[in-house]
Design an enzyme around this catalytic site. Structure first.
Site, PDB file in Angstrom:
ATOM      1  N   ARG A  31      -7.136   0.450   6.257  1.00  0.00           N
ATOM      2  CA  ARG A  31      -7.209   1.909   6.163  1.00  0.00           C
ATOM      3  C   ARG A  31      -7.418   2.298   4.702  1.00  0.00           C
ATOM      4  O   ARG A  31      -6.451   2.496   3.955  1.00  0.00           O
ATOM      5  CB  ARG A  31      -5.935   2.550   6.709  1.00  0.00           C
ATOM      6  N   ASP A  81      -8.204   4.451   1.369  1.00  0.00           N
ATOM      7  CA  ASP A  81      -7.771   5.782   0.962  1.00  0.00           C
ATOM      8  C   ASP A  81      -8.959   6.681   0.636  1.00  0.00           C
ATOM      9  O   ASP A  81     -10.108   6.231   0.582  1.00  0.00           O
ATOM     10  CB  ASP A  81      -6.874   5.685  -0.272  1.00  0.00           C
ATOM     11  N   TYR A  88     -10.643  -7.273  -1.800  1.00  0.00           N
ATOM     12  CA  TYR A  88     -11.064  -6.029  -2.438  1.00  0.00           C
ATOM     13  C   TYR A  88     -11.768  -6.326  -3.764  1.00  0.00           C
ATOM     14  O   TYR A  88     -11.367  -7.236  -4.511  1.00  0.00           O
ATOM     15  CB  TYR A  88      -9.873  -5.115  -2.703  1.00  0.00           C
ATOM     16  N   ARG A  91      -4.914  -0.658  -6.595  1.00  0.00           N
ATOM     17  CA  ARG A  91      -5.167   0.293  -7.678  1.00  0.00           C
ATOM     18  C   ARG A  91      -4.045   0.280  -8.711  1.00  0.00           C
ATOM     19  O   ARG A  91      -4.286   0.468  -9.914  1.00  0.00           O
ATOM     20  CB  ARG A  91      -5.368   1.690  -7.106  1.00  0.00           C
TER      21      ARG A  91
END
Length: 262
Positions: free
Chosen positions: A50, A52, A111, A202
């Site tokens: 999911r 952001d 990622y 992040r």
């Protein structure tokens, strides 16, 4: 019902994220709306991750169940037609067994985070990278990243609104590479784990960037992790540099896709 796995690429800027939200533009909602135009009924698709608001995907994986027996090519073409002009594309599609689940069958998420290091403003990369102006020492960042590898309590590196039942996660890899670009360099972070906490990537990248810029020492990251305190974390990197780049399964559902070209 026939289940299909979809590999999805999207630009995250126009969306509140992957997850469907009432009266807000989401990637999930856009794809489900497209499916409803193909087979008029309610659709509920599941995804591997999911993402952001503002986060992109190169290879998000989702699955959908269809009443008609579609060929993967025609299904992907139909979905893409009804997604226009949104920046979302089905780049691969295959029929899979009913026990395949895009989220629960996934073994690892990967990622990519892109940091553009240069003084001139981003042009072609605008909205697709995090731009910083101060040079980064990649060796210092690599040293700091070693403290994050393996299984840890990542309370420091997760959002205060994270809904995960436990902050304990196992980070498989945090690699950094440099790529020359006009007027500077792009630093690419490759971060891999079975699953992540909300804002974990992040938070890690934002902290490592501060190490590379000289604000933190590499060993400071070890102390931050041990603190198990969100206040000890460095700044959270902005979403536009982050991409869901790959999802690993025990057997790659797209390995023999008829849509794949050599």
């Amino acid at each position: 019902m026939q289940r299909y796995a979809l590999k999805i690429e999207y630009h995250g800027a126009p969306f509140v994220g992957w997850q469907r939200q009432i009266d807000l533009a989401s990637v999930q909602g856009a794809i489900e709306d497209a499916l409803a135009k193909i087979e008029p009924r309610a659709h509920n698709i599941a995804a591997a991750g999911r993402t952001d608001a503002g986060v992109h995907a190169l290879a998000q994986v989702a699955h959908c169940d269809m009443e008609r027996d579609w060929t993967p090519f025609r299904l992907s073409e139909a979905i893409n037609y009804h997604l226009k002009p949104l920046p979302i594309a089905i780049v691969d599609c295959v029929a899979v067994d009913d026990d395949f689940h895009a989220r629960f069958s996934a073994l690892e998420r990967r990622y990519l985070f892109r940091v553009l290091v240069r003084r001139p403003p981003a042009t072609h990369q605008a909205g697709l990278v995090w731009q910083v102006k101060k040079p980064l020492d990649i060796d210092r960042m690599r040293e700091a990243a070693t403290h994050l590898m393996g299984e840890h309590d990542f309370t420091t590196f997760r959002s205060t609104i994270c809904q995960a039942q436990t902050p304990v996660k196992t980070l498989d890899r945090v690699d950094m590479t440099e790529h020359p670009v006009g007027g500077g360099v792009e630093v690419q972070f490759d971060v891999r784990a079975r699953s992540f906490l909300h804002n974990q990537v992040r938070s890690i990248v934002g902290t490592l960037e501060r190490v590379g810029a000289g604000s933190f020492a590499p060993d400071d990251v070890k102390q931050m992790l041990a603190a198990r305190d969100r206040q000890a974390c460095g700044p959270v990197a902005p979403p536009q540099g982050l991409y869901l780049s790959h999802v690993t399964y025990e057997t790659d559902p797209f390995a023999h896709s008829p849509l794949r070209r050599g």
